[in-house]
Design an enzyme around this catalytic site. Sequence first.
Site, PDB file in Angstrom:
ATOM      1  N   CYS A  39     -11.011 -82.209 -11.606  1.00 25.15           N
ATOM      2  CA  CYS A  39     -10.233 -80.996 -11.349  1.00 25.15           C
ATOM      3  C   CYS A  39     -11.042 -79.736 -11.641  1.00 25.15           C
ATOM      4  O   CYS A  39     -10.995 -78.771 -10.874  1.00 25.15           O
ATOM      5  CB  CYS A  39      -8.952 -81.019 -12.176  1.00 25.15           C
ATOM      6  SG  CYS A  39      -7.821 -82.333 -11.666  1.00 25.15           S
ATOM      7  N   CYS A  53      -9.667 -82.180 -16.141  1.00 18.95           N
ATOM      8  CA  CYS A  53     -10.690 -83.219 -16.218  1.00 18.95           C
ATOM      9  C   CYS A  53     -11.897 -82.784 -15.378  1.00 18.95           C
ATOM     10  O   CYS A  53     -11.831 -81.768 -14.676  1.00 18.95           O
ATOM     11  CB  CYS A  53     -10.120 -84.541 -15.703  1.00 18.95           C
ATOM     12  SG  CYS A  53      -9.856 -84.558 -13.912  1.00 18.95           S
ATOM     13  N   GLU A 110      -3.380 -80.163 -10.966  1.00 19.28           N
ATOM     14  CA  GLU A 110      -4.239 -79.050 -10.554  1.00 19.28           C
ATOM     15  C   GLU A 110      -4.605 -79.147  -9.075  1.00 19.28           C
ATOM     16  O   GLU A 110      -4.588 -78.149  -8.351  1.00 19.28           O
ATOM     17  CB  GLU A 110      -5.537 -79.031 -11.368  1.00 19.28           C
ATOM     18  CG  GLU A 110      -5.356 -78.897 -12.854  1.00 19.28           C
ATOM     19  CD  GLU A 110      -5.333 -80.246 -13.574  1.00 19.28           C
ATOM     20  OE1 GLU A 110      -4.629 -81.179 -13.115  1.00 19.28           O
ATOM     21  OE2 GLU A 110      -6.006 -80.367 -14.602  1.00 19.28           O
ATOM     22  N   HIS A 130      -3.645 -85.311  -9.246  1.00 19.98           N
ATOM     23  CA  HIS A 130      -3.575 -84.525 -10.479  1.00 19.98           C
ATOM     24  C   HIS A 130      -2.865 -83.206 -10.174  1.00 19.98           C
ATOM     25  O   HIS A 130      -3.026 -82.642  -9.082  1.00 19.98           O
ATOM     26  CB  HIS A 130      -4.967 -84.240 -11.016  1.00 19.98           C
ATOM     27  CG  HIS A 130      -5.660 -85.441 -11.585  1.00 19.98           C
ATOM     28  ND1 HIS A 130      -6.597 -85.341 -12.575  1.00 19.98           N
ATOM     29  CD2 HIS A 130      -5.540 -86.765 -11.304  1.00 19.98           C
ATOM     30  CE1 HIS A 130      -7.038 -86.555 -12.886  1.00 19.98           C
ATOM     31  NE2 HIS A 130      -6.404 -87.429 -12.112  1.00 19.98           N
TER      32      HIS A 130
END
Length: 179
Positions: free
Chosen positions: A106, A103, A75, A73
């Site tokens: 993260c 999410c 992040e 991801h």
Amino acid sequence: MPSWELQTDRKDVSGGPVRAEPWEAWMERLLRQADRVGQEGEVPVAAVVLDGEGRAVGWGTNRRHRHQDPLGHAELVALARAARIRGSWRFHDCTLLVTLEPCPMCAGALVQARMGRVVFGAGDPKRGALGGTLDLSSHASAHHRMDVVAGVLESQARSQLEGWFRQRRQRPPEGRTSD
């Protein structure tokens, strides 16, 4: 990269100038990066970590499909890069900007990293963990509280994501991969 300038038409309570937070300029840059990664088949999300002086010290885009990495991801990519560059996993004085609300995975990592502030574009009412479905920034289990700024260039960020998913749904089934 955008500069951090004083915005002299605003004053703090002491009467002095207030430093403008150029979240929109950073978000515009992230949206351009997200568009590029979206064209490569990844969900179009980009992130950057700024240190206390406003310098980019970590950046990333989604790379789950490209690298076959469930942790890919934007992040987490930005956070890992910033930790290597800074030589520290603590980010009290930093800000993470990202085009989509983080999410739970993260957001949990951001709490663990003691991120000072998170700024995001589009909220995620289905999977968002900084106010969408839950709020890990102020959850009772969180040992760290971070400031959250939601909705910076939200309509542009939402439009980008909706357009990307609409285009994915229009592709023939054999050309699709599971997101």
